[in-house]
Write a protein that holds these residues in place. Structure first.
Motif, PDB file in Angstrom:
ATOM      1  N   PHE A 115       0.856  -1.181   0.000  1.00 24.06           N
ATOM      2  CA  PHE A 115       0.000   0.000   0.000  1.00 24.06           C
ATOM      3  C   PHE A 115       0.889   1.226   0.000  1.00 24.06           C
ATOM      4  N   ARG A 116       0.731   2.066  -1.027  1.00 26.22           N
ATOM      5  CA  ARG A 116       1.446   3.336  -1.113  1.00 26.22           C
ATOM      6  C   ARG A 116       0.500   4.433  -0.647  1.00 26.22           C
ATOM      7  N   CYS A 117       0.833   5.066   0.456  1.00 26.47           N
ATOM      8  CA  CYS A 117      -0.013   6.111   1.021  1.00 26.47           C
ATOM      9  C   CYS A 117       0.316   7.449   0.360  1.00 26.47           C
ATOM     10  N   ASP A 118      -0.683   8.055  -0.249  1.00 27.16           N
ATOM     11  CA  ASP A 118      -0.493   9.352  -0.884  1.00 27.16           C
ATOM     12  C   ASP A 118      -0.929  10.510   0.008  1.00 27.16           C
ATOM     13  N   THR A 119      -1.981  10.302   0.801  1.00 25.30           N
ATOM     14  CA  THR A 119      -2.478  11.349   1.693  1.00 25.30           C
ATOM     15  C   THR A 119      -3.291  10.721   2.810  1.00 25.30           C
ATOM     16  N   VAL A 120      -3.470  11.476   3.871  1.00 27.72           N
ATOM     17  CA  VAL A 120      -4.329  11.069   4.984  1.00 27.72           C
ATOM     18  C   VAL A 120      -5.347  12.175   5.199  1.00 27.72           C
ATOM     19  N   THR A 121      -6.589  11.792   5.374  1.00 29.72           N
ATOM     20  CA  THR A 121      -7.652  12.749   5.634  1.00 29.72           C
ATOM     21  C   THR A 121      -8.399  12.317   6.889  1.00 29.72           C
ATOM     22  N   ALA A 122      -9.211  13.211   7.446  1.00 28.76           N
ATOM     23  CA  ALA A 122      -9.978  12.906   8.644  1.00 28.76           C
ATOM     24  C   ALA A 122     -11.459  13.178   8.399  1.00 28.76           C
ATOM     25  N   HIS A 123     -12.292  12.310   8.935  1.00 31.38           N
ATOM     26  CA  HIS A 123     -13.742  12.466   8.818  1.00 31.38           C
ATOM     27  C   HIS A 123     -14.145  13.781   9.483  1.00 31.38           C
ATOM     28  N   PRO A 124     -15.013  14.575   8.829  1.00 28.65           N
ATOM     29  CA  PRO A 124     -15.342  15.894   9.364  1.00 28.65           C
ATOM     30  C   PRO A 124     -16.113  15.867  10.691  1.00 28.65           C
ATOM     31  N   GLU A 125     -16.791  14.765  11.004  1.00 25.28           N
ATOM     32  CA  GLU A 125     -17.566  14.730  12.245  1.00 25.28           C
ATOM     33  C   GLU A 125     -16.843  14.032  13.399  1.00 25.28           C
ATOM     34  N   ASP A 126     -16.250  12.869  13.132  1.00 31.64           N
ATOM     35  CA  ASP A 126     -15.658  12.120  14.245  1.00 31.64           C
ATOM     36  C   ASP A 126     -14.129  12.093  14.235  1.00 31.64           C
ATOM     37  N   GLY A 127     -13.520  12.647  13.197  1.00 35.19           N
ATOM     38  CA  GLY A 127     -12.069  12.752  13.150  1.00 35.19           C
ATOM     39  C   GLY A 127     -11.330  11.472  12.800  1.00 35.19           C
ATOM     40  N   GLU A 128     -12.062  10.379  12.508  1.00 35.12           N
ATOM     41  CA  GLU A 128     -11.385   9.129  12.154  1.00 35.12           C
ATOM     42  C   GLU A 128     -10.543   9.331  10.901  1.00 35.12           C
ATOM     43  N   ARG A 129      -9.290   8.884  10.974  1.00 37.87           N
ATOM     44  CA  ARG A 129      -8.378   9.055   9.848  1.00 37.87           C
ATOM     45  C   ARG A 129      -8.598   7.972   8.784  1.00 37.87           C
ATOM     46  N   THR A 130      -8.387   8.383   7.541  1.00 38.50           N
ATOM     47  CA  THR A 130      -8.419   7.467   6.401  1.00 38.50           C
ATOM     48  C   THR A 130      -7.214   7.770   5.533  1.00 38.50           C
ATOM     49  N   ALA A 131      -6.464   6.718   5.205  1.00 39.91           N
ATOM     50  CA  ALA A 131      -5.310   6.848   4.313  1.00 39.91           C
ATOM     51  C   ALA A 131      -5.768   6.548   2.894  1.00 39.91           C
ATOM     52  N   LEU A 132      -5.427   7.420   1.968  1.00 38.61           N
ATOM     53  CA  LEU A 132      -5.781   7.250   0.564  1.00 38.61           C
ATOM     54  C   LEU A 132      -4.515   7.006  -0.236  1.00 38.61           C
ATOM     55  N   GLY A 133      -4.585   6.061  -1.153  1.00 39.53           N
ATOM     56  CA  GLY A 133      -3.421   5.758  -1.969  1.00 39.53           C
ATOM     57  C   GLY A 133      -3.687   4.605  -2.907  1.00 39.53           C
ATOM     58  N   TRP A 134      -2.653   3.826  -3.142  1.00 44.47           N
ATOM     59  CA  TRP A 134      -2.724   2.718  -4.097  1.00 44.47           C
ATOM     60  C   TRP A 134      -2.331   1.419  -3.417  1.00 44.47           C
ATOM     61  N   ARG A 135      -3.159   0.388  -3.608  1.00 42.45           N
ATOM     62  CA  ARG A 135      -2.873  -0.925  -3.057  1.00 42.45           C
ATOM     63  C   ARG A 135      -2.527  -1.883  -4.193  1.00 42.45           C
ATOM     64  N   ARG A 136      -1.458  -2.662  -3.980  1.00 42.12           N
ATOM     65  CA  ARG A 136      -1.140  -3.745  -4.911  1.00 42.12           C
ATOM     66  C   ARG A 136      -1.518  -5.054  -4.222  1.00 42.12           C
ATOM     67  N   PHE A 137      -2.314  -5.831  -4.934  1.00 46.75           N
ATOM     68  CA  PHE A 137      -2.698  -7.139  -4.417  1.00 46.75           C
ATOM     69  C   PHE A 137      -2.743  -8.110  -5.585  1.00 46.75           C
ATOM     70  N   LYS A 138      -1.967  -9.166  -5.468  1.00 54.13           N
ATOM     71  CA  LYS A 138      -1.865 -10.182  -6.515  1.00 54.13           C
ATOM     72  C   LYS A 138      -1.497  -9.565  -7.860  1.00 54.13           C
ATOM     73  N   GLY A 139      -0.534  -8.636  -7.820  1.00 50.05           N
ATOM     74  CA  GLY A 139       0.018  -8.053  -9.033  1.00 50.05           C
ATOM     75  C   GLY A 139      -0.772  -6.930  -9.662  1.00 50.05           C
ATOM     76  N   VAL A 140      -1.866  -6.492  -9.020  1.00 53.82           N
ATOM     77  CA  VAL A 140      -2.710  -5.447  -9.596  1.00 53.82           C
ATOM     78  C   VAL A 140      -2.749  -4.249  -8.646  1.00 53.82           C
ATOM     79  N   TRP A 141      -2.441  -3.058  -9.179  1.00 58.29           N
ATOM     80  CA  TRP A 141      -2.542  -1.817  -8.408  1.00 58.29           C
ATOM     81  C   TRP A 141      -3.934  -1.245  -8.586  1.00 58.29           C
ATOM     82  N   GLU A 142      -4.533  -0.735  -7.488  1.00 57.81           N
ATOM     83  CA  GLU A 142      -5.861  -0.125  -7.536  1.00 57.81           C
ATOM     84  C   GLU A 142      -5.939   0.978  -6.492  1.00 57.81           C
ATOM     85  N   PRO A 143      -6.757   2.013  -6.752  1.00 59.65           N
ATOM     86  CA  PRO A 143      -6.922   3.047  -5.730  1.00 59.65           C
ATOM     87  C   PRO A 143      -7.582   2.414  -4.509  1.00 59.65           C
TER      88      PRO A 143
END
Length: 75
Positions: free
Chosen positions: A22-50
């Motif tokens: 998983f290549r992390c490009d950015t981290v954002t936080a939910h506007p109400e509860d502040g839970e973080r989410t990492a956005l980027g690209w995941r490689r699984f079984k040879g395939v990259w996907e957002p």
């Protein structure tokens, strides 16, 4: 190791049989509860996907030992 995914880092399983990264490009936080989410690209079984990983995903990956950050390649 930090407490969550960090932009500019690629996390990967050390066992090549799993072929996960998983290549992390950015981290954002939910506007109400502040839970973080990492956005980027995941490689699984040879395939990259957002992909998005939440804080619960970090806890799971840390538990099974697959968070091994490396600097993401540039370009």
């Amino acid at each position: 190791m930090g407490d969550f995914y960090e932009p500019g880092h690629t996390y990967s399983e050390t066992n090549p049989a799993y072929d996960w990264a998983f290549r992390c490009d950015t981290v954002t936080a939910h506007p109400e509860d502040g839970e973080r989410t990492a956005l980027g690209w995941r490689r699984f079984k040879g395939v990259w996907e957002p992909y998005a990983y939440g804080e619960d995903d970090w806890d799971l990956h840390a538990l099974v030992g697959i968070n091994h950050p490396q600097e993401a390649p540039r370009g």
